[in-house]
Design an enzyme around this catalytic site. Sequence first.
Site, PDB file in Angstrom:
ATOM      1  N   GLY A 128       9.351 -24.319 -35.352  1.00 22.69           N
ATOM      2  CA  GLY A 128      10.726 -23.397 -35.232  1.00 22.69           C
ATOM      3  C   GLY A 128      10.362 -21.875 -35.738  1.00 22.69           C
ATOM      4  O   GLY A 128       9.511 -21.410 -35.716  1.00 22.69           O
ATOM      5  N   ASN A 129      11.531 -21.405 -35.915  1.00 20.36           N
ATOM      6  CA  ASN A 129      11.248 -19.970 -36.283  1.00 20.36           C
ATOM      7  C   ASN A 129      12.722 -19.532 -37.183  1.00 20.36           C
ATOM      8  O   ASN A 129      13.289 -20.306 -37.475  1.00 20.36           O
ATOM      9  CB  ASN A 129      11.396 -18.974 -35.265  1.00 20.36           C
ATOM     10  CG  ASN A 129      12.612 -19.316 -34.349  1.00 20.36           C
ATOM     11  OD1 ASN A 129      13.560 -18.890 -34.724  1.00 20.36           O
ATOM     12  ND2 ASN A 129      12.693 -19.399 -33.148  1.00 20.36           N
ATOM     13  N   TYR A 130      12.199 -18.460 -37.790  1.00 14.18           N
ATOM     14  CA  TYR A 130      13.422 -17.888 -38.893  1.00 14.18           C
ATOM     15  C   TYR A 130      14.697 -17.710 -38.727  1.00 14.18           C
ATOM     16  O   TYR A 130      15.448 -17.073 -39.449  1.00 14.18           O
ATOM     17  CB  TYR A 130      12.972 -16.734 -39.653  1.00 14.18           C
ATOM     18  CG  TYR A 130      11.488 -17.402 -40.455  1.00 14.18           C
ATOM     19  CD1 TYR A 130      11.472 -18.214 -41.468  1.00 14.18           C
ATOM     20  CD2 TYR A 130      10.127 -16.606 -40.562  1.00 14.18           C
ATOM     21  CE1 TYR A 130      10.605 -18.584 -42.339  1.00 14.18           C
ATOM     22  CE2 TYR A 130       9.058 -17.001 -41.393  1.00 14.18           C
ATOM     23  CZ  TYR A 130       9.304 -17.904 -42.133  1.00 14.18           C
ATOM     24  OH  TYR A 130       8.349 -18.049 -42.787  1.00 14.18           O
ATOM     25  N   SER A 131      15.195 -17.649 -37.106  1.00 14.41           N
ATOM     26  CA  SER A 131      16.431 -17.373 -36.974  1.00 14.41           C
ATOM     27  C   SER A 131      17.523 -17.820 -37.556  1.00 14.41           C
ATOM     28  O   SER A 131      17.539 -19.271 -37.613  1.00 14.41           O
ATOM     29  CB  SER A 131      16.452 -17.165 -35.420  1.00 14.41           C
ATOM     30  OG  SER A 131      17.718 -17.085 -34.967  1.00 14.41           O
ATOM     31  N   ALA A 137      16.499 -17.064 -30.523  1.00 15.10           N
ATOM     32  CA  ALA A 137      15.066 -16.973 -30.760  1.00 15.10           C
ATOM     33  C   ALA A 137      14.521 -18.301 -30.418  1.00 15.10           C
ATOM     34  O   ALA A 137      14.223 -19.272 -30.683  1.00 15.10           O
ATOM     35  CB  ALA A 137      14.789 -16.680 -32.037  1.00 15.10           C
TER      36      ALA A 137
END
Length: 399
Positions: free
Chosen positions: A207-210, A275
């Site tokens: 995943g990512n930090y969005s 994102a």
Amino acid sequence: MKGKKIVLGITGSIAAYKAAYLVRAFIKKGAEVQVVMTPSAKEFITPVTMSALTGKPVVSEFFAANDGTWHSHVDLGLWADAMVIAPASANTLGKMAHGVADNMLVTCYLSCKAPVFIAPAMDLDMFAHPSTQRNLELLRSYGNHIIEPAEGELASHLQGKGRMEEPDRIVEIVSSFFASEQRLQKKKIVITAGPTYEKIDPVRFIGNYSSGKMGFALAEVCAERGAEVELVAGPVSLKTVHPAIRRTNVESAQEMYDAVIRLYPDADAAIMCAAVADYRPQERAEKKIKRNTDDMTLTLVPNPDIAAALGKIKRPEQLLVGFALETDNEEQNALSKMQRKNLDFIVLNSLQEPGAGFRCDTNRITILSRDGEKQTFGLKSKKEVAGDIVDKLIEKLHL
Ligand code: CTP
């Protein structure tokens, strides 16, 4: 402004005398005004003046004198189409920023669901003080509209920034806010928001930090301006409140792609704020992968590029907006992304800017358009940034 209900909060500042003009200017435009005063505001201008101008008794205390009547800050907050605090003293700014609800004005503010406009007025050194500036920054990050004070001669006879903006200008700002409010009526906007999660096994993902905050702010602003919003959200913990926002929750890029491809043909515009993970694991393990001592290799395969896919099916009257978060060669990369994905404009935010990008409540953007136009904005709350982006969308839709 016709029929708009304004709660006007007046605080203890010499500029309180201008509030009388402000009331007149609002009423002239057809608004209904209810004045709320802090105890010290009454030292500067009398409630009698204000109630004579508005035709309504001024509210200042929680309880009416001796008869047990309670003034409900909640009712007032909900009654308002807008709350305007002018003049806003340094003391009240501090209380509003930190939720110190020890008077009627601040409790009304905390209960108010309508847009809030704040016009500070104070001496130049008080205005420039880091604590005042920090409070203004906080208030901005909550989505309030700050009407910056003007420069000029102050009550102290010093010259500088701190003079409350002129009443006519304040009315102009509030009324242009209402005028632009419903510009997206009958328009359908698709918005993607948040990260995507690409499953590795039943308990792990890429995943990512969005946080989704920017996309949710965009959805909120589009809905407030009359649009029907289709929000396709990756896994985030944010809530949507506006009834004109229909939300589709997805997890992976493929699910987001499927939802957006289904929704875009009926839409007037799409804003690609998510994102999206560019890759997903080729294999998804059915059972939790067990630890062992060997190195582990995860083979990733590309996900569909949602924005690019929309760029291919876009009809001439439809708009497509993308975001770019870059760490180097920012403008050049954003411009080539805009070309590659057939976007009408792209919103560039830089990871190098303090206060911009992932997980912040603020953002600093540059908008680059197809026609070569470039517009740079200052550091603002994500709600205000969303307002700037939606203004651009309205302009490009020729509304
Ligand atoms: N985007 C998308 N689908 C993807 C990847 C990106 O819709 N699979 C959208 C984003 O929502 C954003 C824009 O495309 O509006 C640019 O995203 P970004 O991640 O910066 O671009 P990429 O195409 O992934 O390029 P790169 O990772 O090389 O910077």
